[in-house]
Scaffold this motif. Structure first.
Motif, mmCIF file in Angstrom:
data_model
loop_
_atom_site.group_PDB
_atom_site.id
_atom_site.type_symbol
_atom_site.label_atom_id
_atom_site.label_comp_id
_atom_site.label_asym_id
_atom_site.label_seq_id
_atom_site.Cartn_x
_atom_site.Cartn_y
_atom_site.Cartn_z
ATOM 1 N N VAL A 1 0.846 -1.193 0.000
ATOM 2 C CA VAL A 1 0.000 0.000 0.000
ATOM 3 C C VAL A 1 0.884 1.246 0.000
ATOM 4 O O VAL A 1 1.828 1.363 0.781
ATOM 5 C CB VAL A 1 -0.916 0.013 1.249
ATOM 6 N N HIS B 1 -4.169 5.750 0.084
ATOM 7 C CA HIS B 1 -5.491 5.254 0.483
ATOM 8 C C HIS B 1 -6.505 5.705 -0.574
ATOM 9 O O HIS B 1 -6.842 6.866 -0.696
ATOM 10 C CB HIS B 1 -5.888 5.733 1.880
ATOM 11 N N GLN C 1 -11.217 1.295 0.246
ATOM 12 C CA GLN C 1 -12.182 1.425 1.338
ATOM 13 C C GLN C 1 -13.159 0.257 1.392
ATOM 14 O O GLN C 1 -13.648 -0.091 2.469
ATOM 15 C CB GLN C 1 -12.959 2.739 1.185
ATOM 16 N N LEU D 1 -11.288 -2.472 3.342
ATOM 17 C CA LEU D 1 -10.667 -2.084 4.603
ATOM 18 C C LEU D 1 -11.317 -2.706 5.846
ATOM 19 O O LEU D 1 -10.610 -3.154 6.755
ATOM 20 C CB LEU D 1 -10.650 -0.556 4.715
ATOM 21 N N ILE E 1 -2.103 -3.692 7.307
ATOM 22 C CA ILE E 1 -1.754 -2.890 6.138
ATOM 23 C C ILE E 1 -0.232 -2.921 5.984
ATOM 24 O O ILE E 1 0.506 -2.520 6.887
ATOM 25 C CB ILE E 1 -2.215 -1.419 6.292
ATOM 26 N N LEU F 1 0.101 8.715 5.914
ATOM 27 C CA LEU F 1 -0.483 7.419 5.564
ATOM 28 C C LEU F 1 -0.710 6.578 6.824
ATOM 29 O O LEU F 1 -1.762 5.945 6.992
ATOM 30 C CB LEU F 1 0.453 6.694 4.589
ATOM 31 N N HIS G 1 -3.702 7.811 8.843
ATOM 32 C CA HIS G 1 -4.978 7.455 8.221
ATOM 33 C C HIS G 1 -5.398 6.041 8.616
ATOM 34 O O HIS G 1 -6.552 5.810 9.021
ATOM 35 C CB HIS G 1 -4.867 7.563 6.700
ATOM 36 N N PHE G 2 -4.469 5.087 8.518
ATOM 37 C CA PHE G 2 -4.825 3.691 8.790
ATOM 38 C C PHE G 2 -4.899 3.405 10.287
ATOM 39 O O PHE G 2 -5.632 2.506 10.718
ATOM 40 C CB PHE G 2 -3.833 2.755 8.097
#
Length: 425
Positions: free
Chosen positions: A133, A136, A141, A144, A150, A165, A168-169
């Protein structure tokens, strides 16, 4: 709809012997081994041997599952790359869901059918990761909620970009795995950013620390190795070992390891020294050096795993190629084990060899990758980093006179032996 694996495999599908197997360590924040990614690469012997690599990978994974995943990964988890075709095949169900993580490749098109299939497998107990990855996307999505891990390829990525990044995750509650971590500095950066797992060979690269002194336990083991090489009296060796109770216990555990060839249980140090002999004693002392480095850990030392696997693989290859020369196999084991001691001790290999007596053939292999043992060591290193050095495997095998089929079988034996040893130190 779930389909049968054979529908995806060409009639001229190569056999397993035409594939290389590699396993890449995955570490946690404490730099302990928690998993392996299993990589299968086709041996590209010419333009006529063109097949679907992903279908071929499915075939090899199926074969590996028949041989026993535990023989390859031991008590660790196994990460497997999968594409849409592989996911829709029934062969996935042959894999033990509690032992594997299925990595969905970044090239996979995310469709309604794929999401449904992943959801079905999650319900069956499978764990999923998203591979490579670097951003995103909206398409991501959809998957996810079904993905636990990830994997982020950190190659060439600025720290600020990586931080965005990660954030976000993390907000989605995902476990983060940094791929292609090649330096200790990269590991430290990723740790600060909040990564949970790390994949790459940074842990095996020597960081030379000027003036670093060995721990007393390591010095004691090196002194014992010197006594063994010098052919000292057994009573003198036994007396030195008995000075360290933990060393006695570790030697007894290792002496009773499956594969040593001892048919009766060994319960005393004297018995162990008599039954094992000097050759095996030297071997166990070399292994214990790595165990001392990771003493007190409840996890497996990746350096111990890598060193013992290298040592055993080099020994097995030599037994195969030089069956009438047992001493050569012992030397090959020593080369494999010692090849990571610069990392273990934080000293240059030259400095290591000033403290441990070795023959010229061993020092040539360790310092310059020269000679028969040097070629063996290069082969092991090429396999470990197959994505970078896979093109060098065929020429090296040809030079040694070793077939891919034999290499595959010897690898599995080395993995199994290393797993057994690591669980006992």
């Amino acid at each position: 709809m779930i389909t049968n694996l054979n529908q995806h495999l060409p009639d001229d599908q190569p056999r397993v012997k035409e594939f290389f197997l590699a396993r890449q360590p995955i570490l946690n924040n404490d730099q302990n081994l928690v998993a392996y990614e299993l990589l299968f690469r086709r041996a590209s012997s010419g333009p006529a041997n063109v097949v679907d690599d992903l279908a071929a990978t499915a075939s090899v994974i199926a074969h590996a599952s028949e041989l026993g995943i535990d023989n390859v990964i031991g008590n660790s988890l196994g990460f497997f790359n999968v594409d849409a075709a592989v996911l829709m095949c029934d062969f996935v169900n042959f894999l033990p869901c509690e032992k594997v993580v299925l990595e969905i490749l970044e090239t996979v098109e995310i469709t309604h059918d794929l999401v449904e299939r992943v959801s079905e497998l999650v319900d069956q107990g499978f764990t999923f990761a998203l591979d490579d990855v670097i951003s995103h996307s909206d398409a991501l999505q959809q998957l996810l909620p079904l993905v636990k891990i990830i994997k982020i390829d950190i190659t060439g990525m600025e720290k600020s970009e990586l931080a965005r990044l990660v954030e976000h995750f993390r907000l989605d509650g995902k476990m983060l795995l940094a791929e292609k971590v090649e330096t200790i500095e990269q590991f430290q950066d990723c740790t600060e950013l909040g990564f949970h797992y790390f994949q790459g060979y940074y842990f095996a690269r020597p960081v030379i620390l000027s003036g670093k002194k060995l721990a007393p336990s390591q010095l004691a083991i090196l002194q014992l190795m010197t006594l063994v090489v010098a052919d000292a009296d057994t009573s003198e060796i036994e007396c030195n070992i008995k000075k360290d109770a933990s060393l006695v216990l570790t030697l007894l555990r290792l002496a009773n390891t499956p594969g040593v060839g001892v048919t009766q249980r060994i319960d005393s140090l004297g018995q162990a020294l008599t039954v094992l002999g000097r050759r095996q004693l030297q071997r166990w002392l070399q292994i214990i050096l790595y165990a001392e480095h990771n003493k007190g850990s409840h996890f497996t030392s990746p350096l111990l795993q890598l060193a013992t696997t290298r040592g055993k693989l080099l020994e097995l290859i030599t037994e195969k190629l030089r069956p009438d020369y047992r001493a050569m196999a012992d030397t090959a084991f020593t080369v494999g084990i010692m090849s990571l001691m610069d990392t273990l001790f934080g000293q240059s290999m030259n400095d290591i060899l000033e403290q441990v007596a070795v023959v010229d053939e061993v020092s040539d292999a360790l310092l310059y990758r020269k000679g028969f043992y040097g070629d063996l060591l290069k082969l092991a290193e090429y396999i470990e980093q197959i994505e970078k050095t896979g093109a060098l495997l065929i020429p090296t095998l040809q030079k040694l006179g070793l077939s891919i089929e034999d290499l595959y079988a010897l690898q599995l034996s080395a993995f199994e032996w290393s797993n057994n040893v690591s669980s006992r130190v």
